[in-house]
Design an enzyme around this catalytic site. Structure first.
Site, PDB file in Angstrom:
ATOM      1  CG  ASP A 139      20.390  20.289 -17.037  1.00  0.00           C
ATOM      2  OD1 ASP A 139      19.778  20.044 -15.775  1.00  0.00           O
ATOM      3  OD2 ASP A 139      20.670  19.411 -17.955  1.00  0.00           O
ATOM      4  CE  LYS A 178      11.542  20.094 -22.376  1.00  0.00           C
ATOM      5  NZ  LYS A 178      11.552  19.326 -21.814  1.00  0.00           N
ATOM      6  CG  MET A 202      13.018  11.033 -18.952  1.00  0.00           C
ATOM      7  SD  MET A 202      14.023  11.496 -19.844  1.00  0.00           S
ATOM      8  CE  MET A 202      14.604   9.758 -19.918  1.00  0.00           C
TER       9      MET A 202
HETATM   10  N1  SAH Z   1      19.787  11.708 -14.469  1.00  0.00           N
HETATM   11  C1  SAH Z   1      19.033  11.823 -13.635  1.00  0.00           C
HETATM   12  C2  SAH Z   1      17.112  11.663 -14.570  1.00  0.00           C
HETATM   13  C3  SAH Z   1      17.456  12.744 -16.243  1.00  0.00           C
HETATM   14  S1  SAH Z   1      16.591  12.092 -16.532  1.00  0.00           S
HETATM   15  C4  SAH Z   1      18.504  11.406 -12.656  1.00  0.00           C
HETATM   16  O1  SAH Z   1      19.519  10.330 -12.500  1.00  0.00           O
HETATM   17  O2  SAH Z   1      18.006  11.259 -11.218  1.00  0.00           O
HETATM   18  C5  SAH Z   1      14.907  13.154 -16.241  1.00  0.00           C
HETATM   19  C6  SAH Z   1      13.997  11.938 -15.677  1.00  0.00           C
HETATM   20  O3  SAH Z   1      14.193  12.403 -14.445  1.00  0.00           O
HETATM   21  C7  SAH Z   1      12.267  12.993 -15.211  1.00  0.00           C
HETATM   22  O4  SAH Z   1      11.882  13.088 -16.037  1.00  0.00           O
HETATM   23  C8  SAH Z   1      11.838  12.518 -14.335  1.00  0.00           C
HETATM   24  O5  SAH Z   1      11.332  11.531 -14.000  1.00  0.00           O
HETATM   25  C9  SAH Z   1      13.263  12.043 -12.999  1.00  0.00           C
HETATM   26  N2  SAH Z   1      13.995  12.973 -11.835  1.00  0.00           N
HETATM   27  C10 SAH Z   1      14.691  13.696 -11.545  1.00  0.00           C
HETATM   28  N3  SAH Z   1      14.919  14.546 -10.436  1.00  0.00           N
HETATM   29  C11 SAH Z   1      13.378  13.678 -10.322  1.00  0.00           C
HETATM   30  C12 SAH Z   1      12.612  15.097  -8.670  1.00  0.00           C
HETATM   31  N4  SAH Z   1      13.347  15.420  -8.248  1.00  0.00           N
HETATM   32  N5  SAH Z   1      11.461  13.811  -8.596  1.00  0.00           N
HETATM   33  C13 SAH Z   1      10.838  13.476  -9.700  1.00  0.00           C
HETATM   34  N6  SAH Z   1      11.746  12.866 -10.737  1.00  0.00           N
HETATM   35  C14 SAH Z   1      12.606  13.357 -11.076  1.00  0.00           C
END
Ligand code: SAH
Length: 513
Positions: free
Chosen positions: A42, A64, A179
């Site tokens: 994704d 998306k 998020m």
């Molecule tokens: N499994 C992921 C989180 C998924 S939820 C993890 O462990 O990182 C998606 C959220 O992750 C986004 O809304 C944001 O808050 C955060 N996120 C993921 N990648 C990011 C990045 N490169 N920079 C900032 N926030 C990030």
């Protein structure tokens, strides 16, 4: 694609892609990507990771797209079960860690229920990496002894909020919200109403661990305004706690010499990595747009024969690192021992080619400082006598199908007996899996690098205008003169025809020492 040949079920691997920087993917994750028959991915998993897959790997996007919703979770779960029937190895690639707000638990549950074997490869979560890349340690002996990770955006289908705002407000230590951008103001207000000190330092880190990273620091009371003013949005990690006060001292990523610079790499896919990874290490946003691809020479039989006959020559002359690679791949398919090469002397057109020769244990006898055919001839004129001159000496010249013939002509003029060994051909690259062409058109770039005349010609054939204000760096004089044929003057040229020199020229052009 390698379809299942019988009814046995394949394995699905839930793999954490890390927060963005491809270097933050685990070794196990990379191995699985390299062997995957299918990857389901994704938006948060970097395009660079997909480049590690096999050419025939099926890649299924379930995130998306502009104007379209992501595939519903239930359909993704069902798709994974289907993939297991079709492919021996399916990688479900998920941003960060699969089990940190990634709905990996639901995917695993459906796989388990369907009897599909699965494994989980944890990843580095943005909850930890995001702050770290902005200079914020999530724990610090002087500030806290615990940290809490929570989501700011719950499942919309849930009837009422289960977010424990009073509990989060009362918690000690660092608080990290994922998020949370779309409801940032409400969440901060709710936390303050529940007793969170509004003067606690707070930060938002957008696109953490990618060259697009931006970080805003403020307080719990002012963060929403600061974020709005700076125009920061999702994806971002929000950090609340005294550890945020470390950011000015511990920030390192945005201080890298090429931070924020968008640099285009036009080399072949197989060669790009050395240049790309060096530029990325220096903080650049590298846009790979391979314009050429190396293929077998048109006459493969002639090439094979020349390689078989190579032990009979007094000299072997190599015109490029690709020539060396292709030549020795063929050589070792025929001979087992490098000594079969005989006593031939070796010439290389420049340091990059010599470095490739060194990998097979060969040192060069003649090599000019500048990697240009004319310079190689001048070097033969200067040093040739040491080796008894070139007249009546047999030479095998290893080069590409479309190269210039200076070496051949000039050595023949000096009465050498030169045979040609055409080791490869270059053809235009038509694939662009990372979507660089569109990015280049839409977002522009700061610098374009050209590493050979053919990269120039094939880039021009794409008919993408050089973006406004974008500067050009050439690897050497021959590439520069090809650029000039197209009316382009490079803003910088590498001092010696190799990657370290090219990177140096990029750094200088970017105002770095
Ligand atoms: N499994 C992921 C989180 C998924 S939820 C993890 O462990 O990182 C998606 C959220 O992750 C986004 O809304 C944001 O808050 C955060 N996120 C993921 N990648 C990011 C990045 N490169 N920079 C900032 N926030 C990030």
């Amino acid at each position: 694609m390698k379809a299942q040949s019988n009814s046995t079920t394949g394995t699905v691997y839930l793999v954490g892609a890390g927060p963005g920087d491809p270097g933050l993917m685990t070794v196990r994750g990379r191995q699985l990507l390299e062997q995957a028959d299918c990857v389901v991915y994704d938006a948060l998993s970097s395009a660079a990771l997909l480049a590690w897959t096999k050419p025939d790997c099926d890649k299924i996007y379930v995130g998306k797209r502009s104007g379209h919703h992501a595939m519903p979770q239930a359909s993704i779960n069902a798709l994974l079960v289907e993939c297991a029937q079709k492919y021996p190895c399916t990688v479900r690639l998920k941003g960060g860690d699969p089990y940190v707000f990634g709905r990996g638990g639901e995917e695993a549950a459906d796989l388990a229920a369907a009897g599909v074997p699965f494994q989980v490869v944890p990843g580095i979560s943005s909850a930890i990496a995001g702050p770290a890349y902005a200079g914020i340690p999530v724990t610090h002996r002087s500030h806290c002894t615990q940290f809490t990770v929570f989501t700011g955006h719950e499942d919309a289908a849930k009837p009422q909020s289960t977010l424990d705002i009073p509990g989060i407000a009362a918690a000690h230590g660092t608080k990290i919200m994922l998020m949370g951008m779309s409801r940032l103001r409400q969440t901060m207000e709710a936390l303050i109403a529940a007793g969170q000190d509004s003067s606690t330092p707070a930060a938002a880190v957008q696109w953490a661990a990618t060259p697009r990273q931006r970080c805003i620091t403020a307080t719990v009371g002012t963060l929403a305004d600061a974020v709005e003013q700076a125009g920061l949005s999702s994806p971002a990690v929000v950090v609340i706690g005294d550890v945020v006060s470390e950011a000015p001292r511990l920030d390192w990523y945005s201080k890298l010499p090429l931070a924020g610079k968008r640099i285009v790499v036009t080399r072949t896919r197989e060669q790009a990595s050395a240049l790309s990874s060096r530029l990325a290490e220096l903080g650049a946003d590298v846009m790979e747009l391979p314009t050429i691809r190396i293929t077998d020479p048109t006459d493969r039989r002639d090439f094979a024969q020349a390689v078989v006959d190579c032990p009979h020559y007094d000299w072997l002359i190599f015109s490029s690192p690709n020539g060396v690679k292709r030549f020795f791949r063929a050589f070792f398919a025929v001979y087992e021992d490098i000594r079969e090469l005989g006593g031939a002397r070796i010439a290389a057109v420049g340091p990059g080619t010599a470095a490739e020769l060194k990998k097979v244990g060969l040192m060069v006898d003649v090599m000019p400082k500048k990697a240009v055919a004319e310079e190689l001839i001048a070097e033969f004129d200067r040093k040739g006598e040491e080796f008894g001159g070139v007249a009546n000496v047999t030479m095998l010249w290893v080069h590409s199908e479309k190269g210039r013939d200076v070496i051949y002509r000039e050595l023949m003029k000096r009465q050498a007996i030169v045979d040609e060994c055409i080791a490869y051909n270059t053809v235009p690259e038509t694939e662009d899996p990372g979507g660089t062409k569109n990015r280049l058109r839409e977002e522009g770039a700061d610098i374009i690098t050209f590493t050979s005349s053919s990269t120039v010609r094939n880039f021009m054939a794409l008919q993408i205008p050089i973006p406004e204000g974008c500067r050009i760096v050439s690897i050497g004089p021959v590439t520069t003169s090809t650029l000039k044929e197209y009316g382009l003057t490079p803003d910088a040229e590498a001092e010696t025809h190799d990657i370290p020199s090219l990177v140096q020229a990029v750094l200088q052009l970017s105002g770095q020492p």
